[in-house]
Design a protein around this motif. Structure first.
Motif, mmCIF file in Angstrom:
data_model
loop_
_atom_site.group_PDB
_atom_site.id
_atom_site.type_symbol
_atom_site.label_atom_id
_atom_site.label_comp_id
_atom_site.label_asym_id
_atom_site.label_seq_id
_atom_site.Cartn_x
_atom_site.Cartn_y
_atom_site.Cartn_z
ATOM 1 N N CYS A 94 0.874 -1.165 0.000
ATOM 2 C CA CYS A 94 0.000 0.000 0.000
ATOM 3 C C CYS A 94 0.914 1.218 0.000
ATOM 4 O O CYS A 94 2.017 1.157 0.555
ATOM 5 N N GLY A 95 0.470 2.294 -0.591
ATOM 6 C CA GLY A 95 1.248 3.531 -0.554
ATOM 7 C C GLY A 95 1.149 4.173 0.804
ATOM 8 O O GLY A 95 0.625 5.275 0.961
ATOM 9 N N GLY A 98 5.226 -0.820 2.845
ATOM 10 C CA GLY A 98 4.789 0.426 2.228
ATOM 11 C C GLY A 98 5.578 0.717 0.969
ATOM 12 O O GLY A 98 6.749 0.353 0.857
ATOM 13 N N ILE A 99 4.945 1.395 0.025
ATOM 14 C CA ILE A 99 5.584 1.739 -1.241
ATOM 15 C C ILE A 99 5.256 3.182 -1.616
ATOM 16 O O ILE A 99 4.317 3.766 -1.083
ATOM 17 N N GLY A 100 6.019 3.735 -2.541
ATOM 18 C CA GLY A 100 5.755 5.081 -3.049
ATOM 19 C C GLY A 100 4.746 5.038 -4.191
ATOM 20 O O GLY A 100 4.339 3.958 -4.640
ATOM 21 N N GLU A 130 5.527 3.193 -7.394
ATOM 22 C CA GLU A 130 5.352 1.750 -7.221
ATOM 23 C C GLU A 130 3.869 1.358 -7.180
ATOM 24 O O GLU A 130 3.495 0.288 -7.654
#
Lengths: 470, 194
Positions: free
Chosen positions: A129-130, A146-148, A151
């Protein structure tokens, strides 16, 4: 060659590698993708510009949480930019065929609260999830991180990410927690030992008898804050506690599918001969109720300890300046202005029950504002069904509607400049709860104790029996 | 856009554990595009609560300029907000030099053509003392050779081979992933959660 055992992390990672090529990151498959209004709009915009669809719309689930008001959610959002962002999410979900638990939906709530409570989060999954607190879902024995936004766009377009395998760290906690010590205290204790960057580059597995004894919700609190020591994520091997939590949840497998998933889930543990890159262990008996004194989550002490001296790099001095506190002073008796009980760390029904149980028949201290923000519509509904709302009202607490709220103060829920807030959230960074706000991170019980006394208090002196240990 | 070798001066911001809430506070994350975040970069350190520039903050001083940001230890911890990388790039930074970067921030930076250079504390201290003497100390950034240099020092840095190739050629992860469509479909045929 030794056929060495695998860690839980390695087992799940290996199951999700689509392609492993020397000199390249792994093409890594993502089972479930959660999105929210703040970190997704630019990703959808990217897809639109490239003329790409969402590859697997059924594997992405959306909710509105970061930006939403926690009062009068039935009315249009007053703040124009927030309104546009929430509406943009709704439009994007409609256009790209993604299920949305938006404002007004019975399942709306903080993304890391609703995934587990709806049974979307399951053992052995990869979940992204962002949002950095995606590590919460690791409590079910999943790889969650977590991702940006770039992504987010990659997952929407391909259901995959490019990932280099992180190193592994085992953190073992054995023994029994003392009276009034909660899982939040365990994780604040660990971060105070490891520091805010100490686990950067690692994926953590929490083990040991003290972890096994925790409820599912308490485990989520621990995994949630893994990111606060820099870890890519944190996880706990699934067991009977996990399976009985999941059984019957809306999106949990049913019938034959449950049986076949259970067969897989029962293989999800670290083998006895598995090797971790780093192993650390602590004793549960050494953990007191914790409180932070500074401006990162690693700056934590036992509730009756004194603030440490600066170690020469100026970090503590600068934090003391911001917090208007002094090294060497104790925090017990420190006057506070606000109490925030909420966030993806501590806004679940068990948290609200503990607080209600403690404050029943008590009243908040004069001049203190107490906000209780449930993590989801389901938590809110359950709290009302159990009559917790009445206890809060009698105590002078304000029970609000679900959202991220004063954890990051993107909506109107801000702690004013210079004011002190005891918060059950996860970050005490400068200005996190509003420009100039000063945050003390603590457990829901320590927060409730501060609410009724008006000062930072040792909850152990205010409770009679052992029943508050979870 | 390919990342080419360049020389520039640097801006020192010598705090440790600079988190993404300092780089860009949450209340400025309400945009639905990637543009314009630079004006709120380091907002609460840069401006007072009336919106006036704080004179003692380095970005408000005229003596330090450049596209290289030099910071203390452990940069970018906290939230996953890519807005932090967008804000730095939008402001004009191309490189950040620190002892350490938080994982998510590092990925976000690389996905936006912002080069995070990890080096020792003593190297950073040496650079900053050179800059104390000469604020216009020129720094050369050479990604191909994986070096950065100032005065008579040349220092090597590590970077993931794949990300280096992406930066040098201006490729993105998306280009690479999109080429794996068939492998992904095959994988899903066997996979428990697909």
């Amino acid at each position: 060659m030794n056929n060495k055992g695998k860690t839980l992390f390695e087992k799940i990672w290996d199951e999700h590698v689509v392609e492993n090529r020397a000199g390249f990151p792994d093409v890594f498959y993502i089972d479930r993708h959660f999105i929210h209004e703040v970190t997704s709009p630019q990703a959808f915009e990217g897809l639109r510009k490239a003329g790409k669809p969402v590859a697997r719309p059924k594997q992405t689930i959306a909710t509105a949480d970061h930006n939403v008001p926690t009062l009068n959610q039935h009315l249009p959002i007053k703040e124009m930019l927030s309104k546009i962002q929430v509406e943009t999410l709704t439009q994007n979900c409609k256009e790209f065929g993604i299920e949305l638990f938006g404002l007004g939906h019975q399942h709306q709530g903080i993304v890391h609260v609703i995934g587990p409570e709806l049974g979307i989060t399951q053992p052995g999954m990869t979940i992204v999830c962002g949002d950095s607190h995606t590590s919460t879902h690791g409590a079910f024995g999943s790889i969650a991180f977590g991702i940006g936004t770039s992504e987010v766009e990659q997952v929407l377009a391909t259901q995959c990410l490019l990932q280099n395998r992180p190193k592994t760290m085992k953190i073992e906690i054995n023994g029994e927690l003392g009276k009034g010590v909660l899982s939040k205290d365990i994780i604040l204790y660990i971060i105070s030992k490891i520091s805010t960057a100490g686990a950067t580059g690692y994926f953590v597995e929490y083990t040991g008898s003290a972890i096994r004894a925790l409820s599912m919700e308490a485990r989520m609190t621990i995994c949630n804050m893994s990111i606060e020591m820099g870890a890519r994520g944190g996880m706990i091997a699934p067991d009977e506690v996990t399976f009985s939590y999941l059984k019957g949840k809306v999106h949990a497998p049913k019938g034959e599918e449950w049986n076949s998933k259970m067969e897989y889930w029962k293989t999800l543990y670290s083998d006895e001969d598995a090797q971790f890159d780093v192993e650390i262990s602590y004793r549960a008996e050494d953990i007191q109720p914790m409180i932070t004194y500074g401006t990162n989550p690693g700056m934590g002490i036992g509730i009756s300890d004194v603030i440490p001296q600066d170690n020469g790099n100026g970090d503590i001095s600068s934090a003391m300046n911001y917090m208007n506190l002094n090294a060497g002073q104790e925090l017990l008796g420190q006057k506070i202005d606000y109490v925030f009980i909420g966030s993806c760390t501590n806004s679940r029904i068990e948290d609200l029950r503990l607080v209600a149980d403690f404050v029943k028949g008590k009243r908040k201290a004069e001049g203190v504002n107490v906000w209780i923000v449930p993590g989801s519509k389901l938590v809110e509904k359950q709290a009302i069904e159990e009559g917790l709302d009445k206890i809060f009202i009698e105590a002078g607490f304000e029970l609000r509607q679900p959202g991220c709220s004063a954890c990051l103060a993107m909506n109107e829920d801000k702690v004013p400049a210079g004011k002190y807030c005891v918060s059950t959230s996860n970050r005490n960074f400068e200005g996190r709860q509003g420009p100039g706000s000063r945050t003390f991170l603590a457990s829901p019980l320590t927060a409730a104790a501060a609410a009724v006394t008006g000062v930072i208090s040792d909850v152990r002196t205010l409770i009679k029996d052992e029943s508050y240990a979870i | 856009m390919p990342f080419e070798k360049f020389n520039d001066t640097a801006v020192p911001l010598m705090a440790s554990n600079i988190d993404t809430d300092q780089i860009i506070p949450a209340r400025f994350l309400k945009a639905t595009t990637r543009d314009g975040f630079g004006k709120n970069l380091f907002r609460d350190w840069r401006y007072d609560n009336q919106g006036n520039p704080k004179e003692d903050f380095v970005l408000n001083q005229n003596n330090y300029r450049g596209t290289i940001l030099v910071v203390g230890e452990n940069f970018g911890c906290g939230s996953s907000r890519e807005h932090a990388a967008w804000a730095l790039v939008d402001y004009g930074f191309k490189v950040v030099i620190s002892t350490f970067f938080a994982d998510i921030f590092k990925n976000n930076a690389l996905n936006n053509g912002l080069l995070p250079i990890v080096t020792s504390k003593s190297n950073i201290e040496e650079l900053v003392s050179e800059m104390d003497v000469d604020k216009d100390t020129s720094i050369e950034i050479n990604l191909e050779e994986q070096t950065w240099s100032f005065v008579d020092r040349t220092i090597e840095f590590e970077i993931n081979e794949f990300k280096k190739m992406c930066l040098l050629k201006g490729y993105s992860n998306m280009d690479y992933l999109a080429s794996k469509n068939e492998a992904i479909n095959n994988f899903e045929n066997e996979h428990i959660y697909a």
